[in-house]
Design a protein around this motif. Structure first.
Motif, PDB file in Angstrom:
ATOM      1  N   VAL A 119       0.852  -1.098   0.009  1.00 46.73           N
ATOM      2  CA  VAL A 119      -0.143   0.313  -0.030  1.00 46.73           C
ATOM      3  C   VAL A 119       0.939   1.309   0.005  1.00 46.73           C
ATOM      4  CG1 VAL A 119      -1.732   1.341   1.220  1.00 46.73           C
ATOM      5  CG2 VAL A 119      -1.599  -1.177   1.544  1.00 46.73           C
ATOM      6  N   ILE A 120       0.417   2.272  -0.884  1.00 50.37           N
ATOM      7  CA  ILE A 120       1.205   3.536  -0.919  1.00 50.37           C
ATOM      8  C   ILE A 120       0.106   4.390  -0.280  1.00 50.37           C
ATOM      9  CG2 ILE A 120       1.837   5.500  -2.206  1.00 50.37           C
ATOM     10  CD1 ILE A 120       3.069   3.619  -4.449  1.00 50.37           C
ATOM     11  N   VAL A 121       0.418   4.977   0.862  1.00 57.34           N
ATOM     12  CA  VAL A 121      -0.680   5.996   1.381  1.00 57.34           C
ATOM     13  C   VAL A 121      -0.541   7.575   0.547  1.00 57.34           C
ATOM     14  CG1 VAL A 121      -1.786   7.054   3.514  1.00 57.34           C
ATOM     15  CG2 VAL A 121      -0.818   4.678   3.428  1.00 57.34           C
ATOM     16  N   CYS A 122      -1.546   8.016   0.017  1.00 53.09           N
ATOM     17  CA  CYS A 122      -1.464   9.275  -0.252  1.00 53.09           C
ATOM     18  C   CYS A 122      -2.550  10.215   0.357  1.00 53.09           C
ATOM     19  CB  CYS A 122      -2.082   9.313  -1.998  1.00 53.09           C
ATOM     20  SG  CYS A 122      -2.096  10.776  -2.512  1.00 53.09           S
ATOM     21  N   VAL A 123      -1.895  11.010   1.038  1.00 54.57           N
ATOM     22  CA  VAL A 123      -2.553  12.043   2.046  1.00 54.57           C
ATOM     23  C   VAL A 123      -3.013  13.204   1.106  1.00 54.57           C
ATOM     24  CG1 VAL A 123      -2.738  13.435   4.152  1.00 54.57           C
ATOM     25  CG2 VAL A 123      -1.370  11.183   4.105  1.00 54.57           C
ATOM     26  N   ASN A 124      -4.312  13.524   0.542  1.00 50.55           N
ATOM     27  CA  ASN A 124      -4.508  14.275  -0.457  1.00 50.55           C
ATOM     28  C   ASN A 124      -5.128  15.444   0.374  1.00 50.55           C
ATOM     29  OD1 ASN A 124      -5.436  15.318  -2.870  1.00 50.55           O
ATOM     30  ND2 ASN A 124      -7.200  14.154  -2.929  1.00 50.55           N
ATOM     31  N   LYS A 125      -5.330  16.387  -0.544  1.00 46.75           N
ATOM     32  CA  LYS A 125      -6.264  17.755   0.038  1.00 46.75           C
ATOM     33  C   LYS A 125      -5.307  18.340   1.174  1.00 46.75           C
ATOM     34  CE  LYS A 125     -10.768  16.022  -1.105  1.00 46.75           C
ATOM     35  NZ  LYS A 125     -12.183  16.063  -0.744  1.00 46.75           N
ATOM     36  N   ILE A 126      -3.923  18.279   0.869  1.00 47.44           N
ATOM     37  CA  ILE A 126      -2.867  18.945   1.891  1.00 47.44           C
ATOM     38  C   ILE A 126      -3.112  20.298   1.905  1.00 47.44           C
ATOM     39  CG2 ILE A 126      -0.978  18.885   0.178  1.00 47.44           C
ATOM     40  CD1 ILE A 126      -0.508  17.445   3.518  1.00 47.44           C
ATOM     41  N   ASP A 127      -3.710  20.890   0.836  1.00 48.98           N
ATOM     42  CA  ASP A 127      -3.833  22.344   0.820  1.00 48.98           C
ATOM     43  C   ASP A 127      -4.968  23.074   1.459  1.00 48.98           C
ATOM     44  OD1 ASP A 127      -5.007  21.289  -1.395  1.00 48.98           O
ATOM     45  OD2 ASP A 127      -4.471  22.570  -3.076  1.00 48.98           O
ATOM     46  N   ARG A 128      -5.776  22.243   1.866  1.00 42.10           N
ATOM     47  CA  ARG A 128      -7.060  22.682   2.791  1.00 42.10           C
ATOM     48  C   ARG A 128      -6.571  23.317   3.987  1.00 42.10           C
ATOM     49  NH1 ARG A 128     -11.608  18.139   3.624  1.00 42.10           N
ATOM     50  NH2 ARG A 128     -12.626  19.771   4.837  1.00 42.10           N
ATOM     51  N   PRO A 129      -7.136  24.556   4.183  1.00 50.04           N
ATOM     52  CA  PRO A 129      -6.867  25.279   5.341  1.00 50.04           C
ATOM     53  C   PRO A 129      -6.728  24.407   6.674  1.00 50.04           C
ATOM     54  CG  PRO A 129      -8.827  26.353   4.064  1.00 50.04           C
ATOM     55  CD  PRO A 129      -8.294  25.189   3.528  1.00 50.04           C
ATOM     56  N   GLU A 130      -7.660  23.717   6.978  1.00 51.79           N
ATOM     57  CA  GLU A 130      -7.920  22.993   8.032  1.00 51.79           C
ATOM     58  C   GLU A 130      -6.757  21.507   7.906  1.00 51.79           C
ATOM     59  OE1 GLU A 130     -12.154  22.505   6.129  1.00 51.79           O
ATOM     60  OE2 GLU A 130      -9.991  23.464   5.620  1.00 51.79           O
ATOM     61  N   ALA A 131      -6.106  21.206   6.936  1.00 55.67           N
ATOM     62  CA  ALA A 131      -5.374  20.074   6.983  1.00 55.67           C
ATOM     63  C   ALA A 131      -4.564  19.752   8.121  1.00 55.67           C
ATOM     64  CB  ALA A 131      -4.705  20.038   5.692  1.00 55.67           C
ATOM     65  N   ARG A 132      -4.364  18.462   8.544  1.00 56.49           N
ATOM     66  CA  ARG A 132      -3.802  17.909   9.667  1.00 56.49           C
ATOM     67  C   ARG A 132      -2.965  16.800   9.426  1.00 56.49           C
ATOM     68  NH1 ARG A 132      -6.751  14.235  12.621  1.00 56.49           N
ATOM     69  NH2 ARG A 132      -8.871  13.698  11.221  1.00 56.49           N
ATOM     70  N   PRO A 133      -2.257  16.988   8.424  1.00 51.50           N
ATOM     71  CA  PRO A 133      -1.384  15.659   7.905  1.00 51.50           C
ATOM     72  C   PRO A 133      -0.637  14.710   8.951  1.00 51.50           C
ATOM     73  CG  PRO A 133      -0.326  18.017   7.038  1.00 51.50           C
ATOM     74  CD  PRO A 133      -1.685  18.217   7.612  1.00 51.50           C
ATOM     75  N   THR A 134       0.142  15.479   9.785  1.00 51.35           N
ATOM     76  CA  THR A 134       0.729  14.697  10.842  1.00 51.35           C
ATOM     77  C   THR A 134      -0.153  13.738  11.785  1.00 51.35           C
ATOM     78  OG1 THR A 134       1.846  16.806  11.142  1.00 51.35           O
ATOM     79  CG2 THR A 134       2.879  15.063  12.244  1.00 51.35           C
ATOM     80  N   GLU A 135      -1.294  14.254  12.218  1.00 49.47           N
ATOM     81  CA  GLU A 135      -2.517  13.296  12.635  1.00 49.47           C
ATOM     82  C   GLU A 135      -3.109  12.513  11.914  1.00 49.47           C
ATOM     83  OE1 GLU A 135      -5.102  16.135  14.786  1.00 49.47           O
ATOM     84  OE2 GLU A 135      -3.436  17.700  14.647  1.00 49.47           O
ATOM     85  N   VAL A 136      -3.255  12.538  10.849  1.00 54.96           N
ATOM     86  CA  VAL A 136      -3.798  11.702   9.867  1.00 54.96           C
ATOM     87  C   VAL A 136      -2.916  10.588   9.569  1.00 54.96           C
ATOM     88  CG1 VAL A 136      -4.509  11.491   7.316  1.00 54.96           C
ATOM     89  CG2 VAL A 136      -5.189  13.121   8.574  1.00 54.96           C
ATOM     90  N   VAL A 137      -1.579  10.618   9.536  1.00 55.77           N
ATOM     91  CA  VAL A 137      -0.501   9.666   9.322  1.00 55.77           C
ATOM     92  C   VAL A 137      -0.485   8.845  10.506  1.00 55.77           C
ATOM     93  CG1 VAL A 137       2.024   9.278   9.066  1.00 55.77           C
ATOM     94  CG2 VAL A 137       0.936  11.009   7.815  1.00 55.77           C
ATOM     95  N   ASP A 138      -0.778   9.229  11.671  1.00 57.94           N
ATOM     96  CA  ASP A 138      -0.637   8.470  13.026  1.00 57.94           C
ATOM     97  C   ASP A 138      -2.119   7.631  12.998  1.00 57.94           C
ATOM     98  OD1 ASP A 138       1.612   9.573  13.821  1.00 57.94           O
ATOM     99  OD2 ASP A 138       0.548  11.000  15.179  1.00 57.94           O
ATOM    100  N   GLU A 139      -3.219   8.343  12.567  1.00 54.83           N
ATOM    101  CA  GLU A 139      -4.515   7.573  12.223  1.00 54.83           C
ATOM    102  C   GLU A 139      -4.517   6.330  11.430  1.00 54.83           C
ATOM    103  OE1 GLU A 139      -7.408  10.591  11.642  1.00 54.83           O
ATOM    104  OE2 GLU A 139      -6.901  11.668  13.610  1.00 54.83           O
TER     105      GLU A 139
END
Length: 611
Positions: free
Chosen positions: A126-146
């Protein structure tokens, strides 16, 4: 001997509804040079069907292919909605890895879990693609943990846990390997696919083995089977035998008349294809999903996961209302039968059965959305028919006890609505399993609930949460029957006679409840024209005109104020109808009616039921 095809990668894009899979595929197509510089391209070019475009959902899995640095990448865009899970299960057999797209704000959602479980079962990288990174409320680090927590819950292997994360904005057209660094193009994602997804392998000298994973249909060439060449090679005019893992007796010789590979959004005719290639084959009339095409001298079927069984059914009936045949082009039982059986060419999760009556067909599918998309497609094609309320399909266990389909419902709502939702779902035999916090300050409620408890609930849910709630469901097998559920607490307003609705009649009727029609609408006796405030049905005369006298003029009618009618969408109408009602579907109108139109006969059948 096993060999690797270094010049090919086969990958599926999987995600929850609306996390940006199709937009991501658009961007990969654009940046790989599939379109000319000045070519105008529709947004979400992969969603080719009208309903897919309007609703912004993918219903059918689609194949496409792009070239990057001399490697051909076959990409399959899959649906994210649970009702179309059958599509996802099948296409994963064609690929060697998946790209899991997760919204940078919402994080993993219920459907993310569903599609990921399928990929894990097949041990796909699996490659995980965290999308919509440019959303003002984006929280990529927490999403990676989830996402990693979800992997652990699903018993991921060490290799799967060690998967690469790519941070992207499909809309912005860029990807990056670092959440804090904005990329310039999609190259990081392309490179990750080439480096991380294994290339297909097989034995090019062995007998042919090609598993059909999806079926396309074309008016001109009929059924088209799509699948991956696992072993050997396949070529035009080759004689092959069709076998099936689940049907040991099946063996049929056929000839391959046309062979295609995918290039961008086009199918390109080829003379032959070898291991790892995803191909389309036409000219075999009764080819089915799960069939394996093999060399005549080595007919070995490839094991294939059985397609999930339908859980819900509706009757599709020839329209026999007083207004039948006025608006539709295809109205006879032959039209209806041919169209429903034709749908089986492409939709493998659907079942169509003939009944005792030639005018009625039992159609079973994976959920309300699955069947409503079929109804909407048919009415757009000019069909006119009636459908009954959706009912679940029961099973019996070894002891003869009734089992019914169960769902896990994930509900995210603002805290102030959680009490109402718990009360409503409990009335529908839902059992609260968990309660916690979701992203965005919402409360997450997880219920185990019978599938029939959710029939007709989505409309109420939107009303109860003022449009702020999110409801996702996943099929959870069969469980013991949970007892009777009252679908609707309010009765119907029923037209008393045939004719045309007038303002005066409607003005008097609106005191009894909410109207679904306005003046000038054709009505007939037994047609449902609104909803009462009480639990019992009420008959009203909406065609009644005011008696004119010397002192009363017709212009006094203009002073009567009508509330705007509540116009029901197809989903709302399917939700609203009760077990003794039908929905009359035509290309221009949706009308709700009682199954028994005659008032006296209706009352008699009601008495018999209550005895």
């Amino acid at each position: 001997m096993l060999q690797k095809r270094e010049d090919i990668r086969n990958v599926a894009i999987i995600a929850h509804v609306d996390h940006g899979k199709t937009t991501l595929v658009d961007e990969l197509l654009k940046q790989s040079g599939v379109f000319r510089e000045n070519q105008e391209v529709a947004e979400r070019v992969m969603d080719s069907n009208d309903i897919e475009r309007e609703r912004g959902i993918t219903i059918l899995s689609k194949n496409t292919a792009v070239s990057y640095k001399g490697t051909k990448i076959n990409i399959i865009d899959t649906p994210g909605h649970a009702d179309f899970g059958g599509e996802v299960e099948r296409v994963l057999k064609m690929v060697n890895g998946v790209i899991l797209v997760v919204d940078a704000f919402e994080g993993p959602m219920p459907q993310t879990r569903f599609v990921l479980t399928k990929a894990m079962e097949l041990k796909l990288p699996v490659i995980v693609c965290v999308n919509k990174i440019d959303r003002p409320e984006a929280r990529p680090t927490e999403v990676v943990d989830e996402v990693l927590e979800l992997f652990l819950e699903l018993d991921a292997t060490d290799e799967q846990l060690d998967c690469p994360f790519v941070f992207a904005s499909a809309k912005g057209g860029f990807a990056s390997l670092d959440a804090n660094v904005k990329g310039t193009d999609m190259a990081p994602l392309f490179d990750t696919i080439i480096n991380y997804i294994p290339c297909p392998e097989g034995d090019p000298d062995a007998g042919t083995q090609l598993l059909i994973s999806t079926i396309d249909y074309n008016e001109y060439v009929g059924r088209i089977g799509v699948g991956k060449v696992d072993n050997g090679k396949v070529f035009v005019n080759q004689e092959v035998v069709i076998v099936n893992h689940h049907e040991p007796d099946k063996q049929k010789k056929v000839k391959i008349s046309k062979l295609y590979e995918f290039d961008g959004l086009k199918k390109v005719e080829v003379k032959e294809a070898t291991i790892g290639s995803i191909v389309a084959i036409s000219g075999i009339s009764d080819i089915k999903i799960g069939d394996t095409l093999c060399s005549v001298d080595a007919p070995n079927p490839i094991p294939f996961q059985k397609i999930s069984e339908p859980t819900i059914s509706m009757d599709f009936i020839v329209n026999d209302s007083p207004l039948a045949g006025l608006e539709g082009k295809f109205v006879t039982s032959r039209h209806l039968r041919d169209r429903l059986f034709r749908e089986l060419n492409t939709d493998v999760s659907l079942r169509v059965e003939e009944t005792d009556s030639t005018d009625r067909f039992k159609v079973s599918g994976r959920g309300e959305l699955h069947l409503s998309v079929l109804i909407e497609n048919m009415r757009r094609e000019g069909f006119e028919f009636a459908v009954s309320k959706a009912e679940v399909l029961y099973k019996k266990d070894e002891k003869g006890k009734t089992l019914e389909p169960m769902e896990i419902a994930y509900v995210d709502v603002p805290e102030e609505y959680s009490g109402t939702i718990i009360e409503k779902l409990s009335q529908r035999k839902g059992e609260l399993k968990e309660m916690g916090h979701a992203s965005g300050g919402f409360t997450r409620l997880i219920f185990s609930i019978p599938s029939r408890g959710l029939i007709g609930y989505r409309g109420d849910f939107l009303t109860d949460t003022k449009g702020n709630g999110i409801l996702n469901t996943i099929f959870d097998g069969y469980g013991p029957y949970k007892g009777d559920i009252a679908y609707r607490s309010q009765g119907s307003l029923i037209a008393f006679e045939n004719g045309e609705a007038v303002t005066y009649g409607l003005f008097n009727a609106q005191e009894r409840g909410t109207l679904f029609i306005g003046p000038g609408e054709k009505v007939y006796s037994g047609m449902v024209i609104g909803q009462t405030g009480k639990s019992e049905d009420v008959e009203v005369n909406v065609c009644k005109k005011k008696q004119l006298t010397n002192t009363r003029s017709s212009s006094a009618d203009e002073a009567l104020r009508l509330s705007p009618p509540k116009i029901l969408s197809l989903e709302q109408a399917l939700d609203f109808i009760d077990t003794d009602e039908l929905l009359e579907v035509t290309p221009t109108k949706l009308r709700i009616r009682k199954k028994i139109l005659d008032s006296l006969l209706r009352k008699r059948s009601g008495f018999k039921k209550n005895q």
